[in-house]
Design a protein around this motif. Structure first.
Motif, mmCIF file in Angstrom:
data_model
loop_
_atom_site.group_PDB
_atom_site.id
_atom_site.type_symbol
_atom_site.label_atom_id
_atom_site.label_comp_id
_atom_site.label_asym_id
_atom_site.label_seq_id
_atom_site.Cartn_x
_atom_site.Cartn_y
_atom_site.Cartn_z
ATOM 1 N N VAL A 249 40.604 40.153 29.836
ATOM 2 C CA VAL A 249 41.180 38.826 30.045
ATOM 3 C C VAL A 249 40.481 38.170 31.236
ATOM 4 C CG1 VAL A 249 43.276 37.546 30.626
ATOM 5 C CG2 VAL A 249 43.420 39.571 29.161
ATOM 6 N N ALA A 250 39.925 37.005 31.033
ATOM 7 C CA ALA A 250 39.336 36.237 32.133
ATOM 8 C C ALA A 250 40.418 35.336 32.709
ATOM 9 C CB ALA A 250 38.170 35.391 31.631
ATOM 10 N N VAL A 251 40.461 35.258 34.035
ATOM 11 C CA VAL A 251 41.457 34.431 34.722
ATOM 12 C C VAL A 251 40.717 33.509 35.681
ATOM 13 C CG1 VAL A 251 43.493 34.430 36.206
ATOM 14 C CG2 VAL A 251 43.177 36.273 34.545
ATOM 15 N N LEU A 252 40.792 32.210 35.436
ATOM 16 C CA LEU A 252 40.114 31.235 36.285
ATOM 17 C C LEU A 252 41.134 30.295 36.895
ATOM 18 C CD1 LEU A 252 38.003 31.682 33.636
ATOM 19 C CD2 LEU A 252 36.662 30.292 35.190
ATOM 20 N N HIS A 253 40.959 30.019 38.174
ATOM 21 C CA HIS A 253 41.797 29.041 38.852
ATOM 22 C C HIS A 253 41.084 28.558 40.101
ATOM 23 C CE1 HIS A 253 42.974 32.109 41.776
ATOM 24 N NE2 HIS A 253 43.224 32.902 40.761
ATOM 25 N N SER A 254 41.610 27.517 40.700
ATOM 26 C CA SER A 254 40.935 26.866 41.821
ATOM 27 C C SER A 254 40.943 27.687 43.101
ATOM 28 C CB SER A 254 41.565 25.493 42.078
ATOM 29 O OG SER A 254 42.940 25.641 42.382
ATOM 30 N N GLY A 255 41.713 28.763 43.156
ATOM 31 C CA GLY A 255 41.772 29.577 44.362
ATOM 32 C C GLY A 255 40.718 30.664 44.440
ATOM 33 N N LEU A 256 39.857 30.755 43.450
ATOM 34 C CA LEU A 256 38.821 31.788 43.449
ATOM 35 C C LEU A 256 37.679 31.399 44.379
ATOM 36 C CD1 LEU A 256 38.523 32.528 39.613
ATOM 37 C CD2 LEU A 256 39.778 33.850 41.314
ATOM 38 N N THR A 257 37.042 32.415 44.968
ATOM 39 C CA THR A 257 35.832 32.163 45.741
ATOM 40 C C THR A 257 34.703 31.823 44.764
ATOM 41 O OG1 THR A 257 35.061 34.456 45.614
ATOM 42 C CG2 THR A 257 36.547 33.886 47.466
ATOM 43 N N ASP A 258 33.587 31.354 45.278
ATOM 44 C CA ASP A 258 32.451 31.048 44.410
ATOM 45 C C ASP A 258 32.012 32.282 43.625
ATOM 46 O OD1 ASP A 258 32.428 28.405 45.172
ATOM 47 O OD2 ASP A 258 30.782 28.636 46.597
ATOM 48 N N ARG B 250 34.601 33.058 40.961
ATOM 49 C CA ARG B 250 34.523 32.051 39.909
ATOM 50 C C ARG B 250 33.329 32.342 38.993
ATOM 51 N NH1 ARG B 250 34.376 28.039 42.948
ATOM 52 N NH2 ARG B 250 36.620 27.906 43.207
ATOM 53 N N HIS B 251 32.198 32.684 39.578
ATOM 54 C CA HIS B 251 31.011 33.022 38.794
ATOM 55 C C HIS B 251 31.296 34.233 37.906
ATOM 56 C CE1 HIS B 251 27.229 34.581 37.535
ATOM 57 N NE2 HIS B 251 26.490 33.855 38.313
ATOM 58 N N GLN B 252 31.914 35.246 38.486
ATOM 59 C CA GLN B 252 32.241 36.461 37.736
ATOM 60 C C GLN B 252 33.169 36.144 36.558
ATOM 61 O OE1 GLN B 252 34.979 39.219 39.598
ATOM 62 N NE2 GLN B 252 33.683 40.932 38.968
ATOM 63 N N GLN B 253 34.206 35.359 36.813
ATOM 64 C CA GLN B 253 35.159 35.022 35.759
ATOM 65 C C GLN B 253 34.537 34.108 34.708
ATOM 66 O OE1 GLN B 253 38.139 36.621 35.479
ATOM 67 N NE2 GLN B 253 37.102 37.730 37.113
ATOM 68 N N TRP B 254 33.675 33.215 35.138
ATOM 69 C CA TRP B 254 32.969 32.318 34.221
ATOM 70 C C TRP B 254 32.152 33.152 33.242
ATOM 71 C CZ3 TRP B 254 32.983 26.975 33.891
ATOM 72 C CH2 TRP B 254 31.992 26.403 33.091
ATOM 73 N N ALA B 255 31.396 34.129 33.770
ATOM 74 C CA ALA B 255 30.586 35.000 32.917
ATOM 75 C C ALA B 255 31.484 35.837 32.008
ATOM 76 C CB ALA B 255 29.705 35.897 33.778
ATOM 77 N N LEU B 256 32.579 36.332 32.535
ATOM 78 C CA LEU B 256 33.501 37.129 31.738
ATOM 79 C C LEU B 256 34.122 36.300 30.616
ATOM 80 C CD1 LEU B 256 34.945 39.875 31.400
ATOM 81 C CD2 LEU B 256 36.700 39.022 32.965
ATOM 82 N N ALA B 257 34.467 35.052 30.904
ATOM 83 C CA ALA B 257 35.113 34.191 29.909
ATOM 84 C C ALA B 257 34.248 33.996 28.672
ATOM 85 C CB ALA B 257 35.455 32.834 30.522
#
Length: 135
Positions: A98-107, A110-117
């Motif tokens: 499960v990828a979890v993205l939100h505005s509280g992630l560090t850069d 966010r990159h890690q979750q973006w790739a995972l998504a």
């Protein structure tokens, strides 16, 4: 933190449990399930107060999409609910990433979750950014 939540993180995976839908939940779920099964793109907006059972309806719709080998994107109305929603998805769909993205992630997060998504079956987002790599 990686999207595949571990037991020490806020929003840990919720253990599976049996939930009986109310008649109102069944009524709103039926056209959603029909649309998923028929592969129709359709927008549904559920109204209800906190605790009225909307999330269970969403999770059932996600389960139907997954049963048909489709991906699912769950939009979360506020950042505070994102870890909880991610935990519920992980608990409901064990073994799925499960990828979890939100505005509280560090850069970096966010990159890690973006790739995972781009490579997972399920994602939970506070607000999907433009050109979200999912679906």
């Amino acid at each position: 933190p990686f999207a595949e939540l571990d037991e020490t993180e806020e929003g840990t995976a919720e253990p599976p449990r049996t939930i009986t839908l109310s008649s109102d939940q069944e009524t709103v779920l039926k056209p959603i399930i029909d649309a998923v099964r028929e592969g129709r793109d359709h927008t549904f907006l559920l109204h209800g107060v906190t605790g009225s059972g909307k999330t269970e309806v969403y999770l059932r719709a996600v389960a139907e999409a997954r049963a048909g080998e489709r991906q699912a994107l769950v939009l979360v109305p506020e950042i505070a609910l994102t870890p909880q929603t991610g935990g519920r998805l992980i608990g409901r769909f064990p073994g799925k990433r499960v990828a979890v993205l939100h505005s509280g992630l560090t850069d970096a997060q966010r990159h890690q979750q973006w790739a995972l998504a781009a490579a997972v079956e399920l994602s939970a987002c506070q607000r999907p950014p433009p050109l979200f790599p999912f679906l």
